[in-house]
Scaffold this motif. Structure first.
Motif, short mmCIF file in Angstrom:
data_model
loop_
_atom_site.label_atom_id
_atom_site.label_comp_id
_atom_site.label_asym_id
_atom_site.label_seq_id
_atom_site.Cartn_x
_atom_site.Cartn_y
_atom_site.Cartn_z
N PHE A 88 0.84 -1.19 0.00
CA PHE A 88 0.00 0.00 0.00
C PHE A 88 0.88 1.25 0.00
O PHE A 88 1.89 1.30 0.71
N PRO A 89 0.54 2.28 -0.78
CA PRO A 89 1.36 3.50 -0.81
C PRO A 89 1.20 4.33 0.46
O PRO A 89 0.17 4.96 0.69
N VAL A 90 2.21 4.30 1.31
CA VAL A 90 2.22 5.04 2.57
C VAL A 90 3.34 6.08 2.52
O VAL A 90 4.46 5.76 2.14
N TYR A 91 3.02 7.30 2.91
CA TYR A 91 4.04 8.34 2.97
C TYR A 91 4.46 8.55 4.42
O TYR A 91 3.62 8.73 5.29
N VAL A 92 5.76 8.50 4.67
CA VAL A 92 6.29 8.78 6.00
C VAL A 92 6.56 10.28 6.12
O VAL A 92 7.42 10.82 5.42
N GLU A 93 5.81 10.95 6.97
CA GLU A 93 6.02 12.36 7.24
C GLU A 93 7.05 12.46 8.37
O GLU A 93 6.72 12.32 9.54
N ASP A 94 8.28 12.70 7.98
CA ASP A 94 9.39 12.69 8.94
C ASP A 94 9.50 14.05 9.61
O ASP A 94 9.98 15.01 9.02
N ILE A 95 9.05 14.13 10.87
CA ILE A 95 9.17 15.37 11.62
C ILE A 95 10.20 15.22 12.75
O ILE A 95 10.37 16.14 13.55
N THR A 96 10.86 14.08 12.81
CA THR A 96 11.82 13.81 13.89
C THR A 96 12.99 14.77 13.83
O THR A 96 13.38 15.38 14.83
N ARG A 97 13.59 14.92 12.67
CA ARG A 97 14.76 15.76 12.54
C ARG A 97 14.43 17.24 12.76
O ARG A 97 15.18 17.97 13.39
N MET A 98 13.29 17.68 12.22
CA MET A 98 12.95 19.09 12.33
C MET A 98 12.57 19.49 13.75
O MET A 98 12.72 20.64 14.15
N THR A 99 12.08 18.52 14.55
CA THR A 99 11.73 18.84 15.93
C THR A 99 12.91 18.69 16.88
O THR A 99 12.85 19.17 18.02
N GLU A 100 13.98 18.07 16.42
CA GLU A 100 15.14 17.87 17.28
C GLU A 100 15.72 19.20 17.77
O GLU A 100 16.20 19.30 18.90
N VAL A 101 15.63 20.23 16.93
CA VAL A 101 16.21 21.51 17.31
C VAL A 101 15.21 22.43 18.01
O VAL A 101 15.56 23.56 18.37
N ARG A 102 13.96 21.96 18.24
CA ARG A 102 12.93 22.84 18.78
C ARG A 102 12.66 22.59 20.26
O ARG A 102 11.51 22.47 20.69
N TRP A 104 3.83 19.73 22.97
CA TRP A 104 4.19 21.00 22.36
C TRP A 104 3.16 22.07 22.68
O TRP A 104 1.96 21.82 22.68
N CYS A 105 3.64 23.29 22.97
CA CYS A 105 2.76 24.43 23.16
C CYS A 105 1.98 24.69 21.87
O CYS A 105 2.50 24.51 20.76
N LEU A 106 0.75 25.13 22.02
CA LEU A 106 -0.05 25.56 20.88
C LEU A 106 -0.56 26.97 21.13
O LEU A 106 -1.02 27.27 22.24
N PRO A 107 -0.50 27.82 20.10
CA PRO A 107 0.09 27.60 18.77
C PRO A 107 1.58 27.26 18.89
O PRO A 107 2.22 27.64 19.84
N GLY A 108 2.08 26.54 17.86
CA GLY A 108 3.47 26.15 17.92
C GLY A 108 3.85 25.13 16.88
O GLY A 108 3.28 25.08 15.78
N VAL A 109 4.78 24.27 17.24
CA VAL A 109 5.40 23.33 16.30
C VAL A 109 4.39 22.45 15.56
O VAL A 109 4.52 22.27 14.33
N PRO A 110 3.37 21.85 16.21
CA PRO A 110 2.44 20.99 15.45
C PRO A 110 1.69 21.70 14.34
O PRO A 110 1.21 21.04 13.41
N ASP A 111 1.58 23.04 14.40
CA ASP A 111 0.94 23.76 13.30
C ASP A 111 1.71 23.54 12.00
O ASP A 111 1.12 23.46 10.92
#
Length: 381
Positions: A319-333, A364-371
């Motif tokens: 099945f075509p599954v897309y991995v949304e990689d947010i691990t690296r981008m959140t490492e610095v936050r 995570w605080c909202l508004p914030g990173v999950p946006d």
């Protein structure tokens, strides 16, 4: 007769030029044109299942750019849990709300367009499945869209482990389903909690007929013995007392992958799996308390084992599954967590920070990173 042919050739040439320009606009982005917090690739590859040949942007590599036009909503959004409303809870700084993610290889829209998103999602069910970090993302997405919907034309309903925000005029629902391990957890003898690594239908029956499914599952698998939410694993009739957490995670994810391969129609349902968001707590060597800015850029980001396991399972799927990689981008936050502002604290308590107060460096605080995750999700859809 020659004149119409000339006009036809000119029209085709103009269309071709426009399409070329549009493609180049998406692909040509100078990573040095703005100051920001940069995350460089560490042998990064966009991961999708083998049968998905679509070329989709890899959002995992890019940089955080300060944008004074953010945030996209405020902490008065009525759908936010009190533990993430850091401003209402007394957090004195607010710059953590003003960082936008800028991918290296493509562009995100300048701002999340709630009406456009709802228009594209008309008559669709969007279900976010996972743990409290996924609820973090659900609350963010609901707050991003709810402001354009008139009072009386939106509501939230509850059904067991699920909650759903309904945009009635669009016949759209944005739902959250609580399943932190994806597979089933049941009570056994002596009230022991058992993770059934090969059972999932009790949860998965809620996911049938859904248009867009977004999953996450990692944090609970990595809990230590003191914070574990189960006592034993089970496969078939075999009760397993001790197993490597990542072996168990791989087996649980494989059960999920088999269910998706066997039960979902890729012509009907889009599936996205969001990777684990980074935690910045004592177990990782430092805390998030009093952090006010992202870390300086990291040229090499450690790839955590749960992400390696996830990528391996998805690559084996049909099945075509897309991995949304947010691990690296959140490492610095590390600046984006509630820390001690997961509740209202008085002035006298603030003076005692770091001296016995609990600090949340996972959510995570909202508004914030999950946006930003939801801006990525909108672009993917």
């Amino acid at each position: 007769m020659a004149t119409p042919m000339i006009h036809l050739f000119s029209s085709l040439l103009l269309c071709s030029t426009f399409l070329c320009f549009f493609h180049c606009t998406l692909s040509l982005l100078d990573p040095e044109d703005e100051a920001g917090i940069l995350v460089q690739p560490d042998d990064v590859k966009m991961v999708q299942s083998n049968r998905d040949s679509r070329k989709i942007c890899d959002f995992s590599v890019g940089k955080w750019v300060y944008d004074d036009s953010y945030p996209l909503y405020d902490s008065d959004c009525p759908y936010l849990s009190s533990v993430v409303t850091c401003q209402k809870n007394g957090r004195p700084d607010s710059d953590y709300q003003k960082w936008k993610w800028k991918p290296t290889s493509c562009t995100l829209p300048s701002r999340f367009d709630a009406l456009r998103f709802l228009g594209r999602m008309r008559r669709k069910r969007i279900v976010l499945v996972g743990d409290s970090m996924m609820r973090n993302q659900w609350e963010s997405l609901v707050c991003l869209v709810q402001g354009v919907i008139p009072i009386g034309r939106k509501r939230v309903t509850y059904n067991g482990p699920a909650m759903a925000f309904h945009a009635m005029d669009f016949e759209t629902s944005i739902e959250f389903f609580w399943a932190p391990l994806l597979v089933e957890v049941k009570k056994g003898s002596e009230n022991k909690r058992i993770v059934h690594l090969d059972l999932i239908e009790e949860n998965a029956r809620y996911w049938r007929g859904v248009d867009i499914l977004v999953f996450d599952s990692a944090h609970w698998w990595t809990h230590s013995d003191q914070t574990s939410s189960w006592d034993y694993y089970m496969e078939g009739n075999n009760l397993i007392r001790n197993m490597s957490a990542m072996v168990a995670y791989e087996r649980g994810l494989s059960t999920w992958a088999r269910w998706v391969d066997q039960n979902l129609d890729p012509l009907r349902t889009k599936v996205i799996f969001r990777s684990m968001s980074s935690r910045h707590n004592r177990e990782n060597g430092w805390k998030c308390q009093n952090e006010k800015q992202p870390l300086p850029f990291l040229r090499q980001v450690h790839v955590p084992e749960p992400l390696v396991v996830l990528e391996g399972v998805v690559k084996r799927m049909r099945f075509p599954v897309y991995v949304e990689d947010i691990t690296r981008m959140t490492e610095v936050r590390r600046d984006g967590h509630p820390s001690v502002y997961m509740r209202v604290i008085g002035e006298d308590e603030r003076e005692k920070q770091g001296k016995g107060l609990s600090s949340d460096c996972s959510h995570w605080c909202l508004p914030g990173v999950p946006d930003i995750w939801n801006e990525m999700l909108s672009a993917l859809l």
